[in-house]
Design an enzyme around this catalytic site. Structure first.
Site, PDB file in Angstrom:
ATOM      1  N   ALA A   1       0.864  -1.176   0.000  1.00  0.00           N
ATOM      2  CA  ALA A   1       0.000   0.000   0.000  1.00  0.00           C
ATOM      3  C   ALA A   1       0.900   1.226   0.000  1.00  0.00           C
ATOM      4  CB  ALA A   1      -0.878  -0.022   1.245  1.00  0.00           C
TER       5      ALA A   1
ATOM      6  N   GLU B   1       4.067  -5.740   6.969  1.00  0.00           N
ATOM      7  CA  GLU B   1       3.250  -4.742   7.679  1.00  0.00           C
ATOM      8  C   GLU B   1       3.606  -4.647   9.155  1.00  0.00           C
ATOM      9  OE1 GLU B   1       2.164  -6.764   5.365  1.00  0.00           O
ATOM     10  OE2 GLU B   1       0.645  -5.815   4.109  1.00  0.00           O
TER      11      GLU B   1
HETATM   12  N1  3HC Z   1       4.588   3.518   0.167  1.00  0.00           N
HETATM   13  C1  3HC Z   1       5.073   4.752  -0.114  1.00  0.00           C
HETATM   14  N2  3HC Z   1       6.362   4.991  -0.388  1.00  0.00           N
HETATM   15  C2  3HC Z   1       7.198   3.934  -0.377  1.00  0.00           C
HETATM   16  C3  3HC Z   1       6.766   2.628  -0.095  1.00  0.00           C
HETATM   17  C4  3HC Z   1       5.388   2.436   0.170  1.00  0.00           C
HETATM   18  N3  3HC Z   1       4.887   1.226   0.415  1.00  0.00           N
HETATM   19  N4  3HC Z   1       7.828   1.794  -0.154  1.00  0.00           N
HETATM   20  C5  3HC Z   1       8.871   2.551  -0.479  1.00  0.00           C
HETATM   21  N5  3HC Z   1       8.510   3.844  -0.612  1.00  0.00           N
HETATM   22  C6  3HC Z   1       9.368   4.964  -1.007  1.00  0.00           C
HETATM   23  C7  3HC Z   1      10.432   5.271   0.035  1.00  0.00           C
HETATM   24  O1  3HC Z   1       9.940   6.149   1.009  1.00  0.00           O
HETATM   25  C8  3HC Z   1      11.512   5.881  -0.814  1.00  0.00           C
HETATM   26  O2  3HC Z   1      11.135   7.199  -1.082  1.00  0.00           O
HETATM   27  P1  3HC Z   1      12.264   8.346  -1.251  1.00  0.00           P
HETATM   28  O3  3HC Z   1      13.091   7.920  -2.421  1.00  0.00           O
HETATM   29  O4  3HC Z   1      11.466   9.571  -1.452  1.00  0.00           O
HETATM   30  O5  3HC Z   1      13.035   8.336   0.034  1.00  0.00           O
HETATM   31  C9  3HC Z   1      11.420   5.113  -2.123  1.00  0.00           C
HETATM   32  O6  3HC Z   1      10.111   4.532  -2.124  1.00  0.00           O
HETATM   33  C10 3HC Z   1      12.443   4.014  -2.259  1.00  0.00           C
HETATM   34  O7  3HC Z   1      12.417   3.219  -1.081  1.00  0.00           O
HETATM   35  P2  3HC Z   1      13.747   2.652  -0.407  1.00  0.00           P
HETATM   36  O8  3HC Z   1      14.747   3.724  -0.263  1.00  0.00           O
HETATM   37  O9  3HC Z   1      13.321   1.912   0.794  1.00  0.00           O
HETATM   38  O10 3HC Z   1      14.239   1.668  -1.579  1.00  0.00           O
HETATM   39  P3  3HC Z   1      14.896   0.233  -1.484  1.00  0.00           P
HETATM   40  O11 3HC Z   1      15.130  -0.183  -2.878  1.00  0.00           O
HETATM   41  O12 3HC Z   1      16.010   0.224  -0.500  1.00  0.00           O
HETATM   42  O13 3HC Z   1      13.768  -0.721  -0.875  1.00  0.00           O
HETATM   43  C11 3HC Z   1      11.559  -1.665  -0.646  1.00  0.00           C
HETATM   44  C12 3HC Z   1      12.588  -0.982  -1.586  1.00  0.00           C
HETATM   45  C13 3HC Z   1      12.087  -3.033  -0.212  1.00  0.00           C
HETATM   46  C14 3HC Z   1      10.288  -1.809  -1.404  1.00  0.00           C
HETATM   47  C15 3HC Z   1      11.379  -0.783   0.608  1.00  0.00           C
HETATM   48  O14 3HC Z   1      11.096   0.536   0.189  1.00  0.00           O
HETATM   49  C16 3HC Z   1      10.269  -1.222   1.513  1.00  0.00           C
HETATM   50  O15 3HC Z   1      10.479  -2.084   2.332  1.00  0.00           O
HETATM   51  N6  3HC Z   1       9.096  -0.567   1.391  1.00  0.00           N
HETATM   52  C17 3HC Z   1       7.986  -0.794   2.282  1.00  0.00           C
HETATM   53  C18 3HC Z   1       7.280  -2.071   1.988  1.00  0.00           C
HETATM   54  C19 3HC Z   1       6.110  -2.239   2.918  1.00  0.00           C
HETATM   55  O16 3HC Z   1       6.206  -2.059   4.101  1.00  0.00           O
HETATM   56  N7  3HC Z   1       4.966  -2.598   2.331  1.00  0.00           N
HETATM   57  C20 3HC Z   1       3.776  -2.770   3.106  1.00  0.00           C
HETATM   58  C21 3HC Z   1       3.043  -1.471   3.133  1.00  0.00           C
HETATM   59  S1  3HC Z   1       1.637  -1.514   4.200  1.00  0.00           S
HETATM   60  C22 3HC Z   1       0.468  -2.354   3.336  1.00  0.00           C
HETATM   61  O17 3HC Z   1       0.712  -2.822   2.265  1.00  0.00           O
HETATM   62  C23 3HC Z   1      -0.895  -2.452   3.973  1.00  0.00           C
HETATM   63  C24 3HC Z   1      -1.751  -3.448   3.309  1.00  0.00           C
HETATM   64  O18 3HC Z   1      -1.672  -4.672   3.982  1.00  0.00           O
HETATM   65  C25 3HC Z   1      -3.170  -3.035   3.295  1.00  0.00           C
END
Ligand code: 3HC
Ligand code: NAI
Length: 704
Positions: free
Chosen positions: A66, A128
């Protein structure tokens, strides 16, 4: 190719529709992506020429979840459930094509597809929990139906990213295709299922795994017990477990209701707010306003480390783990031998625990070589000095490094408190000098304070920040100030802890309050662990502090079997009547008047001065932003992530309340509690630390 909207395209190739998402950086499920998915899949279903739909992403990754920035905000466009329902109920098979990471909501979308195909480098996960949440789009109910309760519990409470090969073995992915050939591979797969007229596989309808788990309710109690220490204080792991229990025991739609209820509760609670903040804070810390993203980097292919002691050895391991060869230089052969032997022992221990293979032990240890001659640094790209904490020794070393190292090499010091400008002043290249403050144990602790001195070059800063990520560290930029960010604030807590035991609290009272707050251990237990005699000199000890008395009695911490606490054979800390008596005698001798001290006072006395010192650091421009200070405390000092770091916590408590307490402590106990000018200003303006804008160059310019 027809654009569905600005982030989604649909193309029909033969009898296959290919829906491509392109929403950089990580194809998060923002409203545009959700709308594009809903419209695109619906359009493909409506097209009579289409027999199957492929969902694929452009850019570095499949949907990474998300859009975290939208969580908790107002809702726009199609919901994730709308999207999932269209996909899952499609009369034509929908196939997800995964590269990069399918995380959170991304994997949950893939789980509503009828088939999943991935390249070998792809990873899947439900992370999450690390945001204080649980998978809120059916993931908690679908994952156990594929992989069973045990594996689902492990994935959901660790948030781990599971490699594609393991996903294939678990049935989470149906087929792996060649690396770099995802599009061709998934099209071939989709054609195959069309040709074979394979059924529409709906994960929600699978029942064999959960039915089998239903006969073993003990899985859950055992899981909770095994992870109790790790989960302490966090709500999200427990809620994730409850959802898996629901998946095992309830019909799918009932389980979804449990998931929804618990998700909403977590999402609107303080823990998830703090953890989402921590996610962005960590990423923000990499951004340095006057060091642009495109600053040229210095290639770091070889590293030299001076000193094979506690820190030098651990630092060397970080680089070897990342495949970078290291040369360690020591003064004496026995110190070098000891250092190298410790490194090998550490690797072997990791291998015994299954962390790395025996081959990796050899490969990593093989990347670290020793020498007694500093000339071995002539060609290295980076030197990190980790010798005794004495300015005269460090200056002597930096003069030598200046003479020996090639032009362009980065000269770093791991000093924990000395003035790096002074160290740099003895070289002819202060622009090459920077602080790299690792934390002990350096091969384990995530935090790296990168210390910018007056003349440090921007390329040196940019390179150091990037390098930190490469070796698995979380870097925060600090300015030159005694103790930098973390230790400068820690000093406040230590001082108050020591004062409190002279006022009537016992070490275990203070430790208990801080442990209950969420720290892994309190300051006295920590002292016992690291040794009370660090920087204590027997000949100079005059019994002037409790520590002096304890050290003189050879109660120097766990290593001598006793310190502030007594220890049993299993190294359990037991409140010590001996220490209690020492404190009481000490207080009586110094004319003190012990009183009953409440837990509330212990917390406020130890935490508020830290917050206040954080404000001073911010005001002096020694940290770029409040969130950087929080990143330091969460990753270097065990501050509970679900409380968001000291500055975030201060904002939640209310800065007016913190200020009022500091003032009342100041009135009773003096200027150690003098409120920071920034704190006063923010309260006067009704603002929070989060409202403080960045200091442009981490210069000495105050924010006021
Ligand atoms: N939402 C919004 N922005 C996000 C994002 C997300 N889910 N994931 C990454 N970003 C953004 C980061 O803030 C960063 O922004 P910036 O360049 O402005 O600083 C950019 O994307 C790149 O992220 P990283 O620097 O972390 O890049 P990496 O390549 O090192 O890692 C990744 C990539 C493994 C995808 C890592 O970003 C990550 O772990 N993201 C979060 C994943 C996550 O937690 N997903 C679950 C979200 S909650 C959800 O899905 C709820 C659902 O169950 C309903
Ligand atoms: P240590 O005492 O374990 O190791 C220092 C090593 O440096 C010794 O092996 C010594 O033989 C060697 N040494 C001394 N002079 C030398 C020289 N001229 N050339 C080559 N080697 C020399 O010390 P530790 O704990 O590793 O600390 C090193 C530095 O790291 C200090 O500046 C310290 O403040 C800092 N630091 C220490 C932390 C800790 O928790 N121990 C945490 C963060 C920083």
């Amino acid at each position: 190719m027809a654009a569905i909207n600005s982030v989604t395209d649909l193309v029909v190739e033969g009898d296959l529709a290919v829906l491509t998402l392109n929403s950089p950086p990580v194809n998060a499920l923002s409203y545009g992506v959700r709308d594009g998915l809903a419209l695109g899949v619906a359009q493909a279903i409506a097209d009579p020429a289409v027999k199957a739909v492929v969902l694929i992403c452009d850019g570095r990754t499949f949907i990474a979840g998300a859009d975290i920035t939208e969580i908790g905000g107002a809702h726009k466009g199609a919901t994730l459930f709308d999207v999932q329902s269209i996909i899952e109920n499609s009369p034509k098979p929908v196939v997800a094509a995964i590269h990069g990471t399918a995380l959170g909501g991304g994997l949950e979308v893939a789980l509503t597809c009828h088939y999943r195909v991935a390249v070998p480098s792809a990873k899947c996960g439900l992370p999450e929990v690390n945001l204080g949440l649980l998978p809120g789009a059916g993931g908690t109910q679908r994952l156990p139906r594929i992989v069973g309760a045990q594996k689902a519990l492990e994935m959901m409470t660790s948030g781990q990213h599971v490699p594609a090969k393991a996903c294939l073995a678990m049935g989470l992915v149906d087929e792996l295709v060649d690396e770099g050939k995802l599009r061709e591979g998934v099209l071939a797969f989709a054609s195959k299922i069309v040709a074979e007229e394979r059924p529409l596989k709906k994960v929600r309808d699978l029942s064999d795994k959960v039915e089998a788990d239903r006969a073993h309710p003990e899985i859950f109690a055992a899981f909770r017990k095994a992870h109790a220490r790790k989960f302490r204080g966090f709500l999200a792991p427990e809620y994730n477990i409850r959802c898996v229990e629901a998946a095992v025991n309830l019909p799918f739609d009932e389980g979804l209701k449990v998931e929804r209820k618990l998700f909403v509760e977590l999402m609107s609670g303080p823990q998830s707010a703090a953890q989402r903040y921590a996610f962005f804070a960590e990423r923000q810390a990499n951004k340095i306003p006057d060091v642009p993203e495109d600053t040229p980097l210095i290639a770091v292919n070889t590293v030299g480390i001076l000193g094979a002691g506690t820190m030098g050895g651990g630092i060397a391991m970080n680089f070897a783990n990342a495949g970078i060869p290291v040369t360690i230089v020591e003064v004496k052969q026995d110190a070098l031998d000891r250092g190298l032997a410790t490194i090998r022992k550490n690797y072997e221990r990791t291998a015994q625990r299954g962390g790395i293979t025996a081959e990796q032990v050899e490969q990593r240890a093989g990347l670290i070589t020793g020498s007694l001659d500093m000339n071995a640094f002539a060609d290295v790209d980076l030197v990190i000095e980790a010798v005794f904490e004495r300015m005269d020794i460090k200056k002597d070393i930096f003069e030598k490094l200046d003479a020996i190292c090639k032009p362009g090499a980065i000269l770093a010091t791991n000093t924990s408190a000395l003035n790096i400008d002074e160290i740099a002043s003895v070289t002819r290249r202060p622009e090459a000098v920077i602080g790299m403050h690792f934390f002990s144990p350096a091969n384990v602790m995530k935090l790296l304070e990168i210390v910018r001195a007056d003349h440090t070059g921007k390329d040196v800063i940019a390179t150091s920040m990037k390098l930190a990520k490469k070796i698995g560290k979380i870097a925060v930029l600090a300015g030159v100030t005694p103790g930098f960010i973390g230790n400068r604030m820690l000093l406040q807590r230590q001082r108050e802890a020591q004062k409190l035991i002279l006022e009537g609290a016992m070490p275990w009272d203070i430790d208990r309050v801080l442990y209950d707050f969420g720290f892994p251990m309190g300051p006295f237990a920590m002292s016992d662990l690291t040794g009370l005699d660090i920087s204590w000199i027997k000949e100079k000890s005059k019994g002037e502090t409790i520590r002096d008395v304890l050290c003189e009695m050879d109660r120097r911490g766990q290593k001598t079997g006793a310190g502030y606490y007594d220890y049993d054979e299993a190294r359990n800390a037991i409140p010590s009547p001996v220490t209690e008596k020492i404190i009481q005698d000490f207080v009586a001798k110094s004319g003190g008047n012990p009183r009953k001290i409440s837990d509330e006072e212990i917390l406020e006395r130890t935490i508020y001065p830290m917050i206040n010192e954080g404000a001073n650091i911010l005001e002096e421009g020694k940290a770029l932003r409040a969130s950087d200070i929080d990143v330091v405390w969460e990753n270097g000092y065990g501050w509970p992530v679900y409380r968001g770091g000291p500055m975030w916590y201060g904002d939640q408590v209310g800065l007016d309340k913190v200020l009022a307490k500091m003032k009342s402590f100041q009135a009773i106990m003096g200027d150690q509690f003098k409120p920071s000018a920034l704190l006063e200003k923010l309260v006067a303006e009704g603002k929070r630390f989060q409202d403080v804008t960045e200091v442009t160059a981490l210069s000495r310019q105050p924010l006021l």
